[in-house]
Scaffold this active site. Structure first.
Site, PDB file in Angstrom:
ATOM      1  N   GLU A 152     -61.097 -59.054   5.712  1.00  0.00           N
ATOM      2  CA  GLU A 152     -60.766 -58.677   7.088  1.00  0.00           C
ATOM      3  C   GLU A 152     -61.978 -58.066   7.793  1.00  0.00           C
ATOM      4  OE1 GLU A 152     -58.900 -58.227   4.426  1.00  0.00           O
ATOM      5  OE2 GLU A 152     -57.188 -59.488   4.961  1.00  0.00           O
ATOM      6  N   GLN A 201     -73.150 -46.401  -7.610  1.00  0.00           N
ATOM      7  CA  GLN A 201     -73.150 -46.339  -6.148  1.00  0.00           C
ATOM      8  C   GLN A 201     -72.015 -45.444  -5.673  1.00  0.00           C
ATOM      9  OE1 GLN A 201     -72.349 -50.190  -4.487  1.00  0.00           O
ATOM     10  NE2 GLN A 201     -72.863 -49.613  -2.400  1.00  0.00           N
ATOM     11  N   GLY A 202     -72.352 -44.284  -5.081  1.00  0.00           N
ATOM     12  CA  GLY A 202     -71.340 -43.353  -4.591  1.00  0.00           C
ATOM     13  C   GLY A 202     -71.198 -43.438  -3.088  1.00  0.00           C
ATOM     14  N   SER A 218     -67.956 -45.310  -1.336  1.00  0.00           N
ATOM     15  CA  SER A 218     -66.543 -45.270  -0.928  1.00  0.00           C
ATOM     16  C   SER A 218     -65.879 -43.965  -1.345  1.00  0.00           C
ATOM     17  CB  SER A 218     -65.773 -46.418  -1.586  1.00  0.00           C
ATOM     18  OG  SER A 218     -66.237 -47.649  -1.128  1.00  0.00           O
ATOM     19  N   GLU A 271     -76.285 -55.910  -1.142  1.00  0.00           N
ATOM     20  CA  GLU A 271     -75.095 -56.159  -1.946  1.00  0.00           C
ATOM     21  C   GLU A 271     -74.516 -57.535  -1.622  1.00  0.00           C
ATOM     22  OE1 GLU A 271     -72.072 -53.181  -1.512  1.00  0.00           O
ATOM     23  OE2 GLU A 271     -70.948 -53.950  -3.225  1.00  0.00           O
ATOM     24  N   SER A 299     -68.427 -48.188 -10.162  1.00  0.00           N
ATOM     25  CA  SER A 299     -68.480 -48.897 -11.439  1.00  0.00           C
ATOM     26  C   SER A 299     -69.701 -48.427 -12.222  1.00  0.00           C
ATOM     27  CB  SER A 299     -68.501 -50.410 -11.222  1.00  0.00           C
ATOM     28  OG  SER A 299     -69.521 -50.759 -10.349  1.00  0.00           O
TER      29      SER A 299
END
Lengths: 378, 339
Positions: free
Chosen positions: A361, A123-124, A126, A241, A158
């Protein structure tokens, strides 16, 4: 209210339990590569027996499992301490996203190899400058004939070193507002212009990677959901997710908690009322997580979406698991921090729980704005 | 697997919410608290509607429904902070119904079901208990000591009203010698009572959470609704976290009481601990969100905070429940390991 499994749910569980018992792959070997190969073999085994993607529709090779059955699947794997399949991001994120947004050709081409583990996905999303504020990402894709050329940097990918494909979000329109100028691609990882560098985390393990892209090539046929629609498609992935893993994570926490309880009982430490008190508080949190996850599941099945409780489970798990691991190392004493102990490593790993998959948060902001209806900061 | 109420149960909840909004608003709570007297007509109305007998067997004049339905009413009474002997009577009724002999049931349950001769329950030591809810008006008092419980008629007990920090409910000091033992499943009966009590605290947490959120949307400082500041909005998110967790645990306890008693002991301990902690933290947090006004007598949030303190202490506080959870879990692991 009926908090038991009905006949077909029980039958599903019994069949799965028997199958896992007969086919359990044993203890995962040490070492990142060895462990990965082991989980890939395990996925192949699941695939051949029809268990790899129970939540997928039958037309794509799944079992069309209900949400309850999908929860049972994760619970049973965790309970048997069997590993999760290697291509977990493909199964939980890429597959469901392609089923909603993909073209027929894309579904035809990609879904089966996801399920078998033949092609691994990462998963690209972030980037170094785009974490919680994902929509501000800067990787850019420009047209080059019938292709796109992408340049940029991704982080926390990952499994990138094992991946054939990457769910890749890049900016294709720099003049549009930040949520509008993004496009979702399927990026081939096996090419010049894609460099994977391991990222060592606080446990010392390189579980994640950094991705460096320099004019990597993506054919136009690999756009998912249309040019400029990347944010909407990415949200589909992100929703999956957060929803998919709760039950497996809960059981993982319960297994660790029971192990700790047994260790403390064996050493006589449970007679210490302070230890018994904290341990009781953790068992309570773990059970509340399980019950709240089932409430969310019922609401989703009955009303199409979870109620206010649905947004809480990821937060409940990450907080509970961190408290558990910190308590474990405290209660067991310094030997739990020595090299051979799995508790020290698990405690370090747990610090990531409240960051990965949405920081606590950010989850609180989402709850405040979308569930409680509080105003947004101007 | 279906973790939701039935349509009938949802209907009970809606009806209770609507009725109590009319009959037990914040002005009525204030009146009862400041006047040190219940609005007797409210309890009369609840009795006439059959609420008092909801979970009591039909042969004793009740409706024969389950702990789940009783729990729903208790939650709504907590949400409204109704000033009435309903909860104490219901808890006493659970003790007698599930731990009493046939004679004890026949003697007391009809009065409890109709609300004409109410009951209450408390932990005691040496036959006396310092703070017993609604003992003064009760006909019968169940006193629990360790694993045993005794039933004492009001006439045979020394009952002296005491004031507490919670003026929305009446309490008394009780001492008695003798009384009849409850011969049945005291632990199971107590677990049901803990679930009903937990439900009241879930209602209290829900209500004070809503009060805080409403206030945070309206109150402006620095030209901004305070709910837009993360220090405030994250506190509100925490209230949802605590309330919904307590709700999950309490509803499960109600289900276990009615459908799977093998899970009841653990479920009740978890419910009582979670609901007590949620009620304490959410009511305190709600005062904080209300700022200075929240600390005044004039704001209503303190009534809820005070009731939460007494409820959380009733029938064993969080420490006792956590110790029980640890013991039950360790025992079941040892049994599973040995088997």
């Amino acid at each position: 209210m009926d908090l038991t499994f009905n006949e077909s749910e029980s039958a599903f569980r019994d069949e799965l339990r028997a199958w896992i018992k007969a086919n359990h792959p044993g203890e995962e070997p040490a070492g990142e590569d060895e462990g990965y190969a082991f989980r890939r073999d395990w996925q192949r085994q699941l695939y051949e027996a029809g268990w790899a993607a129970v939540h997928w529709p039958t037309e794509f090779g799944g079992r069309d499992a209900t949400l309850v059955e999908a929860a049972i699947f994760n619970e049973e794997l965790a309970r048997a301490r069997a590993p999760f399949p290697a291509n977990v991001l493909g199964l939980l994120l890429a597959g469901p996203t392609l089923m909603i947004w993909g073209t027929d050709e894309q579904k035809q081409r990609y879904l089966d190899p996801i399920m078998s583990g033949e092609e691994i996905w990462c998963q690209g999303f972030s980037e170094p400058e785009a974490g919680s504020d994902l929509a501000s990402l800067k990787s850019k894709a420009v047209r080059d004939g019938d292709d796109w050329l992408v340049t940029g940097q991704k982080v926390w990918t990952s499994g990138a070193q094992y991946s054939k494909w990457c769910m890749f979000v890049a900016r294709t329109d720099f003049d549009a507002p930040k949520h509008k100028g993004l496009t979702y691609f399927i990026l081939d990882m096996e090419q010049e212009g894609v460099e994977v560098r391991p990222l060592r985390q606080i446990t010392g393990d390189p579980e994640f990677n950094e991705l460096f892209l320099e004019n990597a090539r993506i054919p136009d046929a690999n756009v998912v959901g249309g040019e400029g629609n990347g944010w909407t498609v990415a949200l589909t992935t992100l929703m999956n997710e957060r929803a998919g893993l709760a039950f497996g994570l809960q059981v993982g926490m319960k297994v660790a908690l029971d192990e700790l309880t047994e260790e403390l009982a064996a050493s006589g430490k449970l007679d210490d009322p302070m230890i018994a008190d904290e341990l009781g508080a953790l068992h309570i949190k773990c059970e509340i997580l399980r019950l709240t996850a089932y409430r969310g599941l019922t609401a989703t099945m009955k009303y199409g979406q979870p109620g206010p409780e649905g947004s809480l489970t990821k937060w409940m798990w990450s907080q509970g698991n961190q408290e558990l691991m910190q308590f474990a190392t405290k209660a067991l004493g310094p030997q739990a921090l020595a090299g051979g102990s799995s508790w020290g490593r698990a405690m370090l790993r747990s610090r990531g729980n409240s960051i990965e998959g949405g920081t606590t948060e950010v989850l609180k902001n989402i709850i405040a704005e979308r569930v409680l209806g509080l105003p947004r900061k101007k | 697997m279906n973790f939701d109420f039935t349509e009938d149960q949802h209907e009970i909840k809606r009806t209770a919410r609507e009725l109590l909004a009319k009959r037990s608003g914040l002005e009525q709570i204030r009146e009862a608290a400041e006047g040190d007297a219940y609005d007797e007509s409210l309890f009369t109305e609840l009795r006439e509607l059959g609420w008092t007998g909801i979970a009591i067997d039909e042969q004793y004049g009740g409706a024969g429904l389950g702990v789940v339905e009783l729990m729903i009413l208790c939650e709504e009474l907590g949400y409204a902070l109704a000033a009435s002997p309903f909860l104490a009577n219901a808890l006493g009724g659970l003790m007698i119904e599930h731990a009493g002999s046939d004679e004890q049931r026949a003697k007391w349950l009809p009065g409890i079901a109709s609300g004409e001769a109410t009951a209450t329950v408390a932990f005691a030591s040496g036959g006396s208990s310092e703070v017993v809810p609604d003992a003064d008006g009760a006909a019968v008092i169940a006193l629990i000591e360790g694993d045993e419980a005794t039933l004492v008629a009001r006439a045979d007990a020394d009952v002296e009203p005491v004031s507490t920090i919670d003026p929305t409910r009446r309490y008394a000091r009780v001492s008695a010698s003798g009384g009849e033992p409850l011969p049945g499943d005291v632990a199971g009966a107590l677990a049901r009572a803990e679930v009903a009590l937990s439900a009241e605290m879930v209602g209290i947490a829900q209500r004070t959470q809503e009060m805080a959120i409403e206030y945070a949307k309206e109150r402006k400082q620095f030209d901004t609704p305070i709910g837009a500041f993360q220090a405030v909005s994250h506190r509100c998110a925490q209230m949802l976290f605590d309330t919904e967790g307590a709700r999950s645990a309490t509803y499960f306890g109600g289900w276990a009481a009615d459908a799977d008693q093998s899970q009841l002991a653990l479920a009740a301990a978890i419910a009582k601990a979670a609901a007590s902690e949620a009620a304490l933290s959410v009511t305190a947090s709600s005062i904080q969100v209300h700022g200075g006004i929240g600390f005044t007598w004039e704001a209503d949030v303190h009534w809820f905070f005070k009731r939460a303190q007494l409820d959380a202490a009733m029938l064993g506080g969080t420490g006792k429940q956590r110790a029980r959870v640890t013991r039950l879990t360790a025992d079941s692991l040892a049994t599973a390991g040995g088997a």
